[in-house]
Scaffold this active site. Structure first.
Site, short mmCIF file in Angstrom:
data_model
loop_
_atom_site.label_atom_id
_atom_site.label_comp_id
_atom_site.label_asym_id
_atom_site.label_seq_id
_atom_site.Cartn_x
_atom_site.Cartn_y
_atom_site.Cartn_z
N THR A 1 0.82 -0.70 -0.08
CA THR A 1 0.11 -0.17 -0.20
C THR A 1 0.86 1.97 -0.36
O THR A 1 1.40 1.60 -1.16
CB THR A 1 -0.76 -0.10 1.59
OG1 THR A 1 0.07 -0.50 2.56
CG2 THR A 1 -2.12 -1.13 0.71
N THR A 2 0.45 2.20 0.58
CA THR A 2 1.11 3.63 0.97
C THR A 2 2.70 4.24 0.90
O THR A 2 3.24 3.62 2.23
CB THR A 2 0.77 3.74 2.29
OG1 THR A 2 -0.75 4.18 2.41
CG2 THR A 2 1.51 6.32 2.03
#
Length: 272
Positions: free
Chosen positions: A49-50
């Site tokens: 993800t991020t």
């Protein structure tokens, strides 16, 4: 024992691109050339993800959370998503985790192969274009749900103004690259991370301040995005953060990141 001739490609002057060489010799080994079954393949691989990146005076910082998810399940709590690409650049990856890790390894070899073949290091823009070509080559898999979305950052060691030598490039699944100003983020928590970066960023940051802001942004992303993992003080799992300046690309010491993460968490508790 048989001692036959080496295949012709070992003695033929070749391209300075390792990806092109591999595409000519063994195309099935390239991530984007593998046949996939019809339909969506998005559930075949956990997703990273991020990732956040920001410039500071004389360099860039890139950080990533550690969580990989498969649907609503946590597939991995301590995945590394930010890597050194070469001496003066780093790459972070979001998207299909297995392919993303292959991309990173292939990109590292691509840069090393170019330097050995040409005897010079690629410019920062040249590295960004190389990575764009690799992303574009994965378009067929991306259309079936196996997208890899990198974030690339580094410095130009020969920049006229060393204080502003850091640059950031983003991509979409069709390639790019897109130069970004000051900061950027990718992945499922990127909207929240970008809001945090927008609030905390200022010109002239020091390296330590940029590291703190990267951790703050990842914390904010984890606060609102279930696919992003925040600092896990209980399990001692912290974001992976790289710093790049004229001294090179290096991973920020985990003890230092742990200290920053604890300070960020304590600061949020104090605010209620």
């Amino acid at each position: 024992m048989s001692y036959g001739r080496l295949p012709d490609f070992f003695s033929t002057p070749g391209t300075s691109s390792f990806t092109e060489l591999l595409g000519n010799v063994a195309p099935e080994l390239l991530p984007g050339r593998r046949p996939l079954p019809p339909g969506s393949a998005a559930e075949l691989s956990p997703h990273g993800t991020t990732i956040v990146a920001l410039q500071y005076a004389g360099g860039v910082v890139m950080g990533g959370d550690r969580r990989a998810t498969a649907g609503n399940m946590i597939a991995n709590r301590d995945m590394q998503k930010v890597y050194g690409a070469d001496e003066y650049s780093v790459v972070g990856i979001a998207g299909s985790a297995g392919l993303a890790l292959e991309f990173v390894r292939l990109f590292q070899v691509e840069l090393e192969h170019f330097e050995k073949m040409e005897g010079v290091t690629l410019s920062l823009s040249g590295k960004a274009v190389k990575l764009a070509n690799m992303v574009r080559g994965n378009l067929a898999a991306a259309m079936q749900g196996l997208a890899v979305v990198p974030l690339f950052a580094g410095i130009d060691p020969d920049a006229a103004d060393p204080a502003s030598s850091g640059r950031i490039f983003s991509y979409d699944p069709t390639g790019g690259p897109y130069p970004e100003q000051k900061f950027h983020s990718v992945g499922s928590g990127s909207i929240f991370a970008r809001g945090s970066l927008k609030k905390l960023y200022r010109d002239g940051l020091s390296g330590d301040e940029a590291v703190r802001i990267a951790v703050e942004a990842l914390y904010d992303a984890a606060d609102d995005d279930t696919a992003t993992g925040g600092p896990d003080l209980g399990r001692a799992i912290y974001p992976v953060v790289y710093q790049v300046d004229i001294d090179g690309a290096r991973r920020v010491d985990e003890d230092a990141i742990a200290e920053v993460a604890r300070a960020v968490v304590d600061g949020r508790v104090d605010k209620g």
